[in-house]
Motif scaffolding. Structure first.
Motif, short mmCIF file in Angstrom:
data_model
loop_
_atom_site.label_atom_id
_atom_site.label_comp_id
_atom_site.label_asym_id
_atom_site.label_seq_id
_atom_site.Cartn_x
_atom_site.Cartn_y
_atom_site.Cartn_z
N SER A 1 -1.91 0.93 -5.89
CA SER A 1 -0.86 1.39 -6.79
C SER A 1 -0.11 0.20 -7.39
O SER A 1 0.13 -0.80 -6.70
CB SER A 1 0.13 2.29 -6.02
OG SER A 1 1.28 2.55 -6.79
N LYS A 2 0.24 0.30 -8.65
CA LYS A 2 0.99 -0.78 -9.31
C LYS A 2 2.50 -0.59 -9.18
O LYS A 2 3.27 -1.48 -9.51
CB LYS A 2 0.61 -0.84 -10.79
CG LYS A 2 -0.88 -1.06 -11.05
CD LYS A 2 -1.40 -2.32 -10.41
CE LYS A 2 -2.88 -2.52 -10.69
NZ LYS A 2 -3.46 -3.69 -9.99
N ASN A 3 2.91 0.58 -8.73
CA ASN A 3 4.35 0.88 -8.64
C ASN A 3 4.79 0.92 -7.19
O ASN A 3 5.02 1.96 -6.61
CB ASN A 3 4.63 2.23 -9.32
CG ASN A 3 4.26 2.23 -10.78
OD1 ASN A 3 4.63 1.32 -11.51
ND2 ASN A 3 3.53 3.25 -11.21
N MET A 4 4.90 -0.29 -6.60
CA MET A 4 5.31 -0.39 -5.21
C MET A 4 6.59 -1.21 -5.10
O MET A 4 6.82 -2.15 -5.89
CB MET A 4 4.21 -1.05 -4.38
CG MET A 4 2.95 -0.19 -4.24
SD MET A 4 1.75 -0.88 -3.09
CE MET A 4 1.07 -2.21 -4.08
N ASN B 1 0.84 -1.19 0.00
CA ASN B 1 0.00 0.00 0.00
C ASN B 1 0.88 1.24 0.00
O ASN B 1 2.03 1.20 0.42
CB ASN B 1 -0.89 0.00 1.25
CG ASN B 1 -2.07 0.95 1.12
OD1 ASN B 1 -2.35 1.47 0.04
ND2 ASN B 1 -2.76 1.19 2.22
N VAL B 2 0.33 2.35 -0.48
CA VAL B 2 1.04 3.63 -0.47
C VAL B 2 0.38 4.54 0.55
O VAL B 2 -0.84 4.50 0.75
CB VAL B 2 1.06 4.29 -1.87
CG1 VAL B 2 -0.34 4.66 -2.33
CG2 VAL B 2 1.99 5.49 -1.88
N SER C 1 -8.79 -2.53 -1.54
CA SER C 1 -8.43 -1.12 -1.63
C SER C 1 -9.61 -0.28 -2.08
O SER C 1 -9.85 0.82 -1.54
CB SER C 1 -7.26 -0.94 -2.61
OG SER C 1 -6.88 0.42 -2.70
N HIS D 1 -10.11 3.59 -4.57
CA HIS D 1 -9.28 3.44 -5.78
C HIS D 1 -8.48 2.14 -5.68
O HIS D 1 -8.22 1.64 -4.59
CB HIS D 1 -8.33 4.64 -5.94
CG HIS D 1 -7.43 4.87 -4.77
ND1 HIS D 1 -6.33 4.08 -4.50
CD2 HIS D 1 -7.46 5.82 -3.79
CE1 HIS D 1 -5.72 4.52 -3.40
NE2 HIS D 1 -6.39 5.56 -2.96
N ASP E 1 -6.86 -5.26 -4.92
CA ASP E 1 -7.57 -4.11 -5.50
C ASP E 1 -8.99 -3.99 -4.93
O ASP E 1 -9.48 -2.89 -4.66
CB ASP E 1 -7.63 -4.21 -7.02
CG ASP E 1 -6.36 -3.72 -7.70
OD1 ASP E 1 -5.58 -3.01 -7.05
OD2 ASP E 1 -6.16 -4.06 -8.88
N ASP F 1 5.63 10.53 0.06
CA ASP F 1 4.90 9.28 -0.15
C ASP F 1 5.68 8.14 0.50
O ASP F 1 6.85 7.92 0.16
CB ASP F 1 4.71 8.97 -1.64
CG ASP F 1 3.60 9.78 -2.27
OD1 ASP F 1 2.85 10.44 -1.52
OD2 ASP F 1 3.48 9.77 -3.51
#
Length: 250
Positions: free
Chosen positions: A244-247, A105-106, A235, A241, A232, A200
């Motif tokens: 995030s795919k960029n973790m 998670n972000v 989330s 939403h 997802d 972040d």
């Protein structure tokens, strides 16, 4: 040799958990929508749902316990829980004490203030009282960013820090953006507004040092639920939403 034996004695295996018949998971007591205690005294949130999903794949019931920000890692080290899904960001200092999975998670951190405050940049916090949850990455980021004459007030968790702003104890607060959104949702007339973005952070799951088998299982299962859409779905339920795919992946 002592360090090796100590690490082995602290290790937690999948077999240990299955033989016990339940998995013990620690979450943060005051970090909505990730984890919080509802009006009935029950733990709820994204992290709680993720913990229950892990219990499903382990094939055992889940026992959730809430901890304050400062009490999370000590509870894991004391073997009160098997793992922490507790709004934890992996840092070099924390990694000396526990082991972390890849991120799930972000956690955007913002500077919030009263609606009429004019904080155009972090430099505008000079001489101001700024609240933050103590012992957190946002505290470390804030200490590096704010002017030297800013006065930091440390609180037990993000909700308490945010409450300090609402009651006028501080001029601004560094909190997760999700906490801000929860406040605005529950108190639309609250005198609070986002003024600045701070940083972040990415959240990871923590296990005791030496628990390589459990760590590998968690990373494998995280990849699986990211791929099949279950993460997802959780989330979307709590944040509105997809994840995030960029973790970071460790």
């Amino acid at each position: 040799m002592f360090l090796l034996m100590s690490s082995v004695s602290n290790a937690q295996t999948i077999n240990d958990i299955v033989k016990r018949g339940k998995v013990l998971i620690g979450v943060n007591s005051g970090a909505p929508p990730f984890s919080f205690v509802d009006s009935n005294g029950k733990a709820e949130g994204l992290d709680v749902d993720l913990g229950n999903l892990f219990g499903h794949y382990l094939g055992v019931p889940v026992e959730i316990t809430t901890y304050t920000t400062a009490a999370r890692i000590p509870a894991l080290q004391a073997k009160k829980v098997d793992l922490l899904i507790a709004t934890l960001t992996a840092t070099p200092e924390r990694a000396k004490a526990v082991m972390f999975t890849g991120s799930y998670n972000v956690f955007p951190i913002v500077i919030a203030g009263h609606k009429g405050a004019t904080f155009g940049s972090i430099a505008d916090l000079h001489g101001k009282k700024v609240g933050v949850a103590g012992g957190t990455p946002q505290e470390a980021a804030l200490m590096q960013a704010v002017p030297k004459d800013a006065v930091l007030s440390r609180f037990g968790d993000d909700l308490t820090a945010a409450q300090a702003l609402l009651t006028g104890q501080v001029d601004a607060v560094a909190i997760p953006e999700t906490i801000y959104k929860e406040i605005v949702k529950s108190k639309p007339d609250a005198d609070i507004a986002i003024k600045l973005s701070l940083h972040d952070f990415f959240q990871s799951i923590a296990v005791r040092t030496g628990s390589f088998e459990l760590l590998q299982w968690l990373n494998t299962t995280l990849a699986y639920v990211k791929g099949n859409g279950e993460l997802d779905k959780i989330s979307m339920k709590w944040t509105g939403h997809p994840m995030s795919k960029n973790m970071p992946v460790f």
